[in-house]
Design an enzyme around this catalytic site. Structure first.
Site, mmCIF file in Angstrom:
data_model
loop_
_atom_site.group_PDB
_atom_site.id
_atom_site.type_symbol
_atom_site.label_atom_id
_atom_site.label_comp_id
_atom_site.label_asym_id
_atom_site.label_seq_id
_atom_site.Cartn_x
_atom_site.Cartn_y
_atom_site.Cartn_z
ATOM 1 N N ASP A 152 0.821 -1.206 0.000
ATOM 2 C CA ASP A 152 0.000 0.000 0.000
ATOM 3 C C ASP A 152 0.862 1.265 0.000
ATOM 4 O O ASP A 152 1.769 1.396 0.833
ATOM 5 C CB ASP A 152 -0.862 -0.038 1.270
ATOM 6 N N GLU A 182 1.962 -0.392 -4.763
ATOM 7 C CA GLU A 182 0.985 0.597 -5.210
ATOM 8 C C GLU A 182 1.754 1.908 -5.316
ATOM 9 O O GLU A 182 2.127 2.498 -4.300
ATOM 10 C CB GLU A 182 -0.152 0.718 -4.199
#
Ligand code: NOJ
Length: 564
Positions: free
Chosen positions: A210, A264
């Site tokens: 993330d 990401e």
């Protein structure tokens, strides 16, 4: 397949994670097994045959860790505990076992730019300036009784929050319930490496990481520069020690396992991409880049129409910008984006099926590991939101407060924007069948409303219909698995300026595939560029008998894959 040490004719090292097809599960919305209205791990385990049936190899599980759910699990309270609503560690083990029994792998979400403010580290950290955990987070005194700098949070307002206990401010690039960890502290880094090992030792096959480019921060915390363009992610992703940290993480953890990593990479430019994914640098395997899913955003991220040549230009730019030492991903949706068919296809009843199949054909024949988001294999569509009360997402609710309640944006304009862009579109529950609440839950109150179109669009229908979108995914997945050119082959856009047709080839040695996609509802007569011939038809989304030709008659949203 043992792919160790093999190299393709055009210089790629073969790897299982390059050949894999990934299916993303957002557990909250996948399947509820205990009737509380919230999806759970047992629900996922009960549908593993459905997932395996598509032909995918890897599941990416969005966060399943203990969390107060300010941001649906992206605010973690305990990295080693399963979220109560999702089940127990025994349920996780059972799920992983079921995945492996079916010959699949599973990667987990690593959310370590920030934790929940309810994580014990932060509970301690905020107590006093000399608490042993103080330095686990980023604390700064105010400047003239104001925030330390002008950074804003992705969920509206300042990225700093003053804490009463000590009068200092802590940094939160997301909600104030998601304080950023201080990666400068070696103790934090070793905690992260330990928790990674905990899950890898259990058998997880890697991580989706993330907002990983944000972990390193300029310690001076300067204000935005004079030429700041209103997109903070490009500032936050440019911290000075990002690559040191990722190389350390690789050395300490990743290099010891045969795993898949995908970062990401919000805020990362094409030029910075090889720094993260060039295999000789030992950082990550690949990243998610945002150019495609943000194609229809203009100033301040407001929605604007997109064009096919712009979409094609992104794929070409990346293909030219990355050499055989780097690898990439392809995705059209995830839990942070609208539904693929509503975003890039035509979700009106006449074209939904055709255009969803066309997008599947593209997703699975471009260069890069394809990521399918749950429900896109059914052609699930955006939700017809009309009132703010229908949304769940903290990003939407905070933006409403910051923009509408301050009279900067009218309610109608706000809802119109969200109808195009909201993250909640992709978070509505999976549509399993035509029973109440689409068979997602036995509760009369799912955590987020089911899309009213579930009677027509659902998995039961899709499995029974040989011409369904699900079965089209299955066909193209099977084709990709049979054709190394569709994985490793060189990519060539044959007609970059054509506003209606996307045609490209994928070539590996003598194996050449031609893909032709009509991105419109119009019939198009399409002469192939000189020297290109459509040979044997491998897959199409509309019945067609044109083979060995150089002129194609394409129906609206028609997609074909040929041997060239
Ligand atoms: C990206 C995640 O995909 C998104 O859902 C989340 O809100 C933010 N990172 C913060 O973790």
């Amino acid at each position: 397949m043992n792919t160790r040490n093999e190299t393709t004719a055009n210089g790629y090292t073969r790897k299982w994670w390059k050949e894999a097809i990934v299916y993303q599960i957002y557990p909250r919305s996948f399947k509820d097994s205990n009737g509380d209205g919230i999806g759970d791990l047992k629900g996922i385990t009960s549908e593993l045959d459905y997932i395996k049936g598509l032909g995918v190899d890897v599941i990416w599980l969005s966060p399943h860790f203990d969390s107060p759910n300010a941001d649906n699990g992206y605010d973690i309270r305990d990295y080693r505990k399963v979220m109560t609503e999702f089940g127990t560690m025994a349920d996780f083990d059972e799920l992983l076992k079921g995945v492996k029994q079916r010959g699949m792998k599973m990667i987990l979400d690593l959310v370590v730019n920030h934790t929940s403010d309810e994580h014990v580290w932060f509970v301690e950290s905020r107590k006093s300036k000399d608490n042993p955990y103080r330095d686990y987070y980023i604390w700064r005194p105010g400047k003239d009784n104001k925030e330390p700098n002008d950074w804003i949070s992705f969920f509206s307002g300042s990225a700093w929050k003053r804490d009463d206990a000590t009068g200092e401010y802590y940094l939160h690039l997301f909600s104030e319930k998601q304080p950023d960890l201080n990666w400068e502290n070696p103790g934090v880094r070793s905690e992260v490496y330990d928790l990674m090992k905990f899950w890898l030792d259990k058998g997880a096959d890697g991580f989706r990481m993330d907002v990983i480019p944000f972990i390193s921060k300029h310690q001076g915390f300067p204000n935005y520069p004079d030429d700041y363009d209103g997109r903070p992610e490009f500032i936050y992703a440019a911290g000075p020690k990002l690559h040191d940290y990722l190389q350390e993480m690789n050395r300490e953890v990743l290099s010891k396992y045969d795993v898949m990593t995908v970062g990401e990479a919000f805020g990362v430019t094409l030029e910075q991409t090889p720094l993260l994914v060039d295999e000789r640098r030992h950082e990550l395997n690949m990243i998610f880049h945002f150019d495609v899913v943000r194609l229809d955003r203009g100033e301040a991220w407001r929605w604007k129409p997109w064009t096919l040549p712009d979409l094609k230009a992104i794929y070409s730019r990346f293909d030219k910008g990355l050499d055989a030492h780097s690898w990439h991903t392809v995705f059209l949706s995830n839990h942070d984006n609208p539904r693929a068919v509503s975003h890039f296809g035509d979700d009106s009843p006449g074209y939904r099926v055709q255009s969803a199949k066309l997008l599947a054909t593209m997703l699975l024949t471009l260069k890069g590991t394809p990521f399918i988001y749950q429900g896109d294999e059914l052609g699930m569509t955006n939700f017809p939101f009309s009132r703010i009360e229908e949304f769940d997402d903290i990003e939407v609710k905070n933006a409403w407060k910051a923009e509408v309640l301050t009279n900067q944006v009218s309610p109608d304009e706000f809802i119109a924007h969200m109808l195009k862009t909201s993250r909640d579109h992709s978070r509505t529950p999976m549509q399993w069948n035509d029973s109440p609440n689409a068979g997602f839950t036995s509760s009369s109150k799912p955590w987020l409303a089911v899309n009213p179109n579930y009677k027509e669009i659902n998995a039961k229908q899709a499995l029974a219909d040989p011409d369904s979108i699900y079965n089209h995914f299955k066909k193209v997945i099977a084709l990709r698995k049979d054709a190394p050119a569709l994985v490793y082959g060189d990519y060539k856009d044959l007609d970059p300026a054509n506003p209606l047709v996307f045609s490209y080839t994928r070539t590996l040695g003598t194996d050449k595939h031609l893909i032709v996609l009509n991105f419109s509802k119009d019939e198009v007569t399409y002469p192939l560029p000189r020297g290109v011939k459509a040979g044997q038809l491998m897959v199409s989304n509309i019945e067609c008998n044109e083979e060995d030709v150089s002129l194609l008659n394409l129906k609206g949203w028609e997609a074909r894959v040929y041997k060239a």
